[in-house]
Design a protein around this motif. Structure first.
Motif, PDB file in Angstrom:
ATOM      1  N   LEU A 176      -6.344   1.367  14.075  1.00  0.00           N
ATOM      2  CA  LEU A 176      -5.863   0.974  12.741  1.00  0.00           C
ATOM      3  C   LEU A 176      -7.031   0.724  11.789  1.00  0.00           C
TER       4      LEU A 176
ATOM      5  N   THR B  93      -8.637   3.935  10.569  1.00  0.00           N
ATOM      6  CA  THR B  93      -7.843   4.894   9.804  1.00  0.00           C
ATOM      7  C   THR B  93      -7.247   4.319   8.524  1.00  0.00           C
ATOM      8  N   PHE B  94      -7.078   3.012   8.448  1.00  0.00           N
ATOM      9  CA  PHE B  94      -6.517   2.390   7.248  1.00  0.00           C
ATOM     10  C   PHE B  94      -7.546   1.441   6.629  1.00  0.00           C
ATOM     11  N   LYS B  95      -7.803   1.615   5.340  1.00  0.00           N
ATOM     12  CA  LYS B  95      -8.805   0.789   4.669  1.00  0.00           C
ATOM     13  C   LYS B  95      -8.412  -0.682   4.645  1.00  0.00           C
ATOM     14  N   PHE B  96      -7.119  -0.963   4.437  1.00  0.00           N
ATOM     15  CA  PHE B  96      -6.700  -2.363   4.393  1.00  0.00           C
ATOM     16  C   PHE B  96      -6.887  -3.032   5.754  1.00  0.00           C
ATOM     17  N   ALA B  97      -6.639  -2.273   6.837  1.00  0.00           N
ATOM     18  CA  ALA B  97      -6.842  -2.820   8.183  1.00  0.00           C
ATOM     19  C   ALA B  97      -8.330  -3.006   8.449  1.00  0.00           C
ATOM     20  N   GLU B  98      -9.149  -2.059   8.000  1.00  0.00           N
ATOM     21  CA  GLU B  98     -10.598  -2.184   8.179  1.00  0.00           C
ATOM     22  C   GLU B  98     -11.143  -3.422   7.470  1.00  0.00           C
TER      23      GLU B  98
ATOM     24  N   ASN C  98     -13.441   6.761  13.059  1.00  0.00           N
ATOM     25  CA  ASN C  98     -14.128   7.185  11.838  1.00  0.00           C
ATOM     26  C   ASN C  98     -14.923   8.464  12.030  1.00  0.00           C
TER      27      ASN C  98
ATOM     28  N   TYR D 276      -3.196  17.491   6.712  1.00  0.00           N
ATOM     29  CA  TYR D 276      -2.452  17.142   5.500  1.00  0.00           C
ATOM     30  C   TYR D 276      -2.015  18.400   4.751  1.00  0.00           C
TER      31      TYR D 276
ATOM     32  N   ARG E 110       0.898  10.554   7.512  1.00  0.00           N
ATOM     33  CA  ARG E 110      -0.211   9.744   8.039  1.00  0.00           C
ATOM     34  C   ARG E 110      -0.060   9.446   9.523  1.00  0.00           C
ATOM     35  N   TRP E 111       1.153   9.087   9.955  1.00  0.00           N
ATOM     36  CA  TRP E 111       1.345   8.729  11.355  1.00  0.00           C
ATOM     37  C   TRP E 111       1.257   9.947  12.268  1.00  0.00           C
TER      38      TRP E 111
ATOM     39  N   ILE F 254      -2.410  10.526  12.770  1.00  0.00           N
ATOM     40  CA  ILE F 254      -2.977   9.571  13.726  1.00  0.00           C
ATOM     41  C   ILE F 254      -2.628   9.964  15.156  1.00  0.00           C
TER      42      ILE F 254
END
Length: 253
Positions: free
Chosen positions: A85, A88-93, A147, A158, A164-165, A168
């Protein structure tokens, strides 16, 4: 090229061990170091065989292996999804990585008093020490693995209409699996290094406990035996990871 380099690698390993053994023999047999502090290789080998002939010692080995694998598996089960997570997700990072960076610099031994308050002095406490020592490293390394997946793979996915899922599950995770196996191999090594720390928590069993007990009586032979057994177990498991990695991902050098 790999096959040409392999004999040189094996020769280098053999020479390194022979040099180490030669230094040990020289220091012990010529009495440069008192045998209380550095016993001879022969006496350590004798003590090792006597220990391995004991059923009780195999029980200690089994207990330590159980603690290491439980701490390792728990850290992987929780750390790998979080790492994916974060990778792959900026908010999670932005949420996961700073916290993990903060905690990974804290020695696991510093958490022992708190763990004893939370979990007592049973098996759970010992597993938690190994878990804490490995978990934050898992999160950061898995995030880095995610990353490193080539961006062209993501753009192509894409372009072909994947969400997105799907990217992943069908692109990122399969692409990072070889590196993930290498990460798990490294984490297993750390789990073994935290074993002795974990068995300081009011332990009365395990390889770390036998080492600490031997230290009280200046039984240096048993200390060396415990260290060698831990090293051999770690080496065997490391080789198993390497073989599995090569079998599953033969295209990875």
């Amino acid at each position: 090229m790999v096959f040409a380099e392999r004999p040189h690698f094996l020769t280098g390993v053999a020479v390194a061990f022979l040099v180490l053994l030669g230094v040990w023999i020289g220091l012990s047999y010529f009495k440069f170091v008192d045998e209380v502090f550095l016993p001879s290789p022969l006496s350590v080998i004798q003590a090792l065989f006597l220990s391995l002939l004991s059923v009780e010692y195999w029980k200690e080995i089994g207990i330590s292996v159980y603690r290491v694998f439980m701490g390792f598996l728990l850290s992987c089960l929780l750390g790998i999804p979080l790492g994916i997570l974060a990778g792959t997700f900026k908010f999670a990072e932005s949420f996961v990585v700073p916290i993990s960076e903060f905690f990974r610099y804290m020695p696991a031994a510093a958490f022992i008093p708190l763990i004893m308050v939370w979990a007592g002095i049973g098996e759970t406490a010992k597993i938690l020490v190994i878990f804490i020592g490995c978990f934050f490293q898992v999160v950061l390394m898995v995030a880095d693995n995610a990353n490193q997946v080539h961006k062209d793979l993501l753009y192509a996915s894409y372009t072909l209409g994947a969400n997105r899922w799907q990217v992943i599950s069908r692109v990122i995770i399969p692409a990072m699996l070889p590196q993930l196996m290498t990460t798990m191999r490294l984490i297993m090594g750390w789990a073994w290094t935290y074993l002795v720390v974990a068995e300081l928590v009011a332990a009365n069993s395990g390889l770390g406990y036998t080492i600490m007990k031997a230290q009280r009586f200046l039984d240096t032979n048993s200390i060396f035996v415990g260290i060698i057994v831990i090293g051999l177990l770690g080496l065997i498991i490391d080789r198993c990871f390497a073989i599995i990695n090569k079998k599953l991902f033969p295209w990875v050098e």
